[in-house]
Scaffold this motif. Sequence first.
Motif, short mmCIF file in Angstrom:
data_model
loop_
_atom_site.label_atom_id
_atom_site.label_comp_id
_atom_site.label_asym_id
_atom_site.label_seq_id
_atom_site.Cartn_x
_atom_site.Cartn_y
_atom_site.Cartn_z
N ILE A 1 25.52 -9.02 -3.87
CA ILE A 1 26.80 -9.41 -3.25
C ILE A 1 26.56 -9.75 -1.79
O ILE A 1 25.79 -9.07 -1.09
N THR A 2 27.26 -10.78 -1.32
CA THR A 2 27.27 -11.07 0.11
C THR A 2 28.72 -11.11 0.56
O THR A 2 29.60 -11.57 -0.17
N ALA A 3 28.98 -10.56 1.75
CA ALA A 3 30.35 -10.49 2.27
C ALA A 3 30.51 -11.49 3.39
O ALA A 3 29.77 -11.45 4.37
N THR A 4 31.46 -12.40 3.23
CA THR A 4 31.67 -13.44 4.25
C THR A 4 33.13 -13.41 4.72
O THR A 4 33.95 -12.69 4.16
N GLY A 5 33.41 -14.23 5.72
CA GLY A 5 34.80 -14.41 6.15
C GLY A 5 35.27 -13.29 7.08
O GLY A 5 34.51 -12.39 7.43
N PRO A 6 36.56 -13.35 7.46
CA PRO A 6 37.11 -12.32 8.35
C PRO A 6 37.13 -10.97 7.62
O PRO A 6 37.47 -10.93 6.44
N LYS A 7 36.75 -9.90 8.33
CA LYS A 7 36.63 -8.60 7.64
C LYS A 7 37.42 -7.51 8.37
O LYS A 7 37.38 -7.43 9.59
N SER B 1 27.50 -11.22 6.10
CA SER B 1 27.36 -12.41 6.92
C SER B 1 28.23 -12.20 8.15
O SER B 1 29.46 -12.23 8.05
N VAL B 2 27.61 -11.92 9.30
CA VAL B 2 28.40 -11.54 10.48
C VAL B 2 28.80 -12.77 11.29
O VAL B 2 28.01 -13.68 11.49
N ASP B 3 30.04 -12.71 11.76
CA ASP B 3 30.63 -13.86 12.43
C ASP B 3 30.17 -14.00 13.88
O ASP B 3 30.11 -15.10 14.40
N GLY B 4 29.88 -12.88 14.51
CA GLY B 4 29.51 -12.93 15.93
C GLY B 4 29.09 -11.56 16.41
O GLY B 4 29.03 -10.59 15.63
N ASP B 5 28.83 -11.45 17.74
CA ASP B 5 28.29 -10.18 18.24
C ASP B 5 29.31 -9.04 18.16
O ASP B 5 28.93 -7.89 17.95
N ALA B 6 30.62 -9.36 18.28
CA ALA B 6 31.61 -8.28 18.19
C ALA B 6 31.58 -7.65 16.80
O ALA B 6 31.63 -6.41 16.66
N GLU B 7 31.47 -8.48 15.77
CA GLU B 7 31.44 -7.93 14.41
C GLU B 7 30.15 -7.14 14.17
O GLU B 7 30.14 -6.12 13.48
N LEU B 8 29.07 -7.64 14.77
CA LEU B 8 27.79 -6.94 14.63
C LEU B 8 27.87 -5.56 15.29
O LEU B 8 27.42 -4.55 14.71
N SER C 1 34.55 -25.22 14.21
CA SER C 1 34.94 -24.25 13.20
C SER C 1 35.43 -23.00 13.92
O SER C 1 34.93 -22.65 14.99
N ARG C 2 36.41 -22.30 13.29
CA ARG C 2 36.83 -21.04 13.90
C ARG C 2 35.92 -19.91 13.46
O ARG C 2 36.07 -18.77 13.88
N PHE C 3 34.96 -20.20 12.58
CA PHE C 3 34.07 -19.15 12.09
C PHE C 3 32.66 -19.33 12.62
O PHE C 3 32.23 -20.44 12.94
N GLY C 4 31.94 -18.22 12.69
CA GLY C 4 30.54 -18.27 13.06
C GLY C 4 30.33 -18.37 14.55
O GLY C 4 31.26 -18.57 15.33
#
Length: 488
Positions: A109-115, A131-138, A174-177
């Motif tokens: 499983i891979t988890a993408t999108g807003p979490k 799949s992390v969107d940016g440093d804040a999510e990391l 894109s608003r993602f990544g």
Amino acid sequence: MAGRPLYLEPRLEPRLRSLVAATGMLHALTDALGSPLHVVVPEQIAENVERFRSVYRAHHLPGQVFYAHKANRSSALLRRLAATDAGVDVASLGELRHALGAGFTGDRITATGPKNPEFLWLAARAGVTVSVDGDAELDQLAALVRGHALGRVRVLLRLSGFEASGVRVLSRRSRFGTPVPEVKPLLDAVERHTDAVDLTGVAFHLDTTSVAEKATALEGSLAVLEACRSRGLRPRAVDVGGGFGISYLAEREQWDAYTSELTAAVLGRRPPLTWGGHGYGLRDDSGTLRGTLGLYPGHRSVAGAAYLDELLSQPAPSLGGRPLAALLLEHLYDLHTEPGRALLDQCGLTLARVLEVRIPPSGGELLVRLAAKADDIALEDHGVLMDPVLVPRGGGGPDDGPVAVHLFGSLCLETDLITRRTVFLPRRPAPGDLLVFANTAGYAMDFHATRAQHQPAARKIAAWQDGASWRWCLDDQFWPITPSGGVQ
Ligand SMILES: Cc1ncc(COP(=O)(O)O)c(C=O)c1O
């Protein structure tokens, strides 16, 4: 009827064609389970995975095909997929729970999108790749891992804002990544969190049909992987997301004829082809055509697994012009894909009963009301124009040739139009007939479905072939084992 009929006939492969031809069963099903009714065909998704796999094999590339679950809520499709070697891409806590319950283990499983935090926690707990969107999510993920004494979590870095070698920026905003030019702080964060996360690679998903844009993104991803390696990190995969697409229509000529007649209608050079003069993004500015056609390309010469093949065969100008597949192979990178729509090609249809056929007193197109809402058959929400197949009840009435109709839904809303365009049917429908909307499994079944006006959401069933006949069960009753699943 004014003018020749402009058909947009659906592309039907043998399995779906056979189901559409099982007309007695389709009527019996809607009599028993109501209209609208969604039918999914789990065996087809397994075949579609195999088509993607064969492209991997042709390019000698290892990696995983992750089905983008968001495109359909079906349990049957997910469980059938769990019985293959495919993975699943989940974009919410609910989808993750569904995937785990269907038999997927975390490593598939891979988890993408807003979490939200619950989604992140369960993903980390279950060994899912995030799949992390940016440093804040990391930072958030690393804090969760430490705070709950979880094992290191595999992460991909989702990238966006790729630039072609040269000056022209090819990928849209894109608003993602994390935009590639801003990736340095993200790599710093990865280094800060090595106790909590294991960087396995980079990812992107571009909402475009353009192969050139995706090739630029893949090339840019390879460059970021190099930057990771030069810091001593050991990434080993690139995930190119989804967007491989479907060719919905049987005939290119029909698509070309329809779009040119639509243009003529918008310019007032022929009678209107839509309800209320809707132009699907085009408009007439004193005889000049303005705007852009906001429709999905109904007929595509390259889609699905063939699109992946084309992408992998693109040259990488900044890397000696070598094909992208060769570069992946040379670095021993895994290639991950996240097809949603493409894996659902030919995997289902939606049945809707005709409730009323009204002949406007002023003449013109027939007004046909269906026992369905527009959000139950959301093809147009995705810009997909495709004719339904008419399945008359019994032998049907007299066949006096093609008719032009408008298809309305069952809500008391002016906007509840199943399709905004005039639809041409080979004969006049009658109350009790069925309209079969083919190839609705990708996004058109339940992505937008509501219970507006207390109307029930459509039921969903799974169907499979047993010798010459079709068998079925409720979607939630399907498991890929005999006798209910019909698989091996
Ligand atoms: C991250 C991600 N992966 C995969 C997909 C699936 O795209 P498609 O259904 O076009 O293949 C989406 C769709 O929104 C997505 O956001």
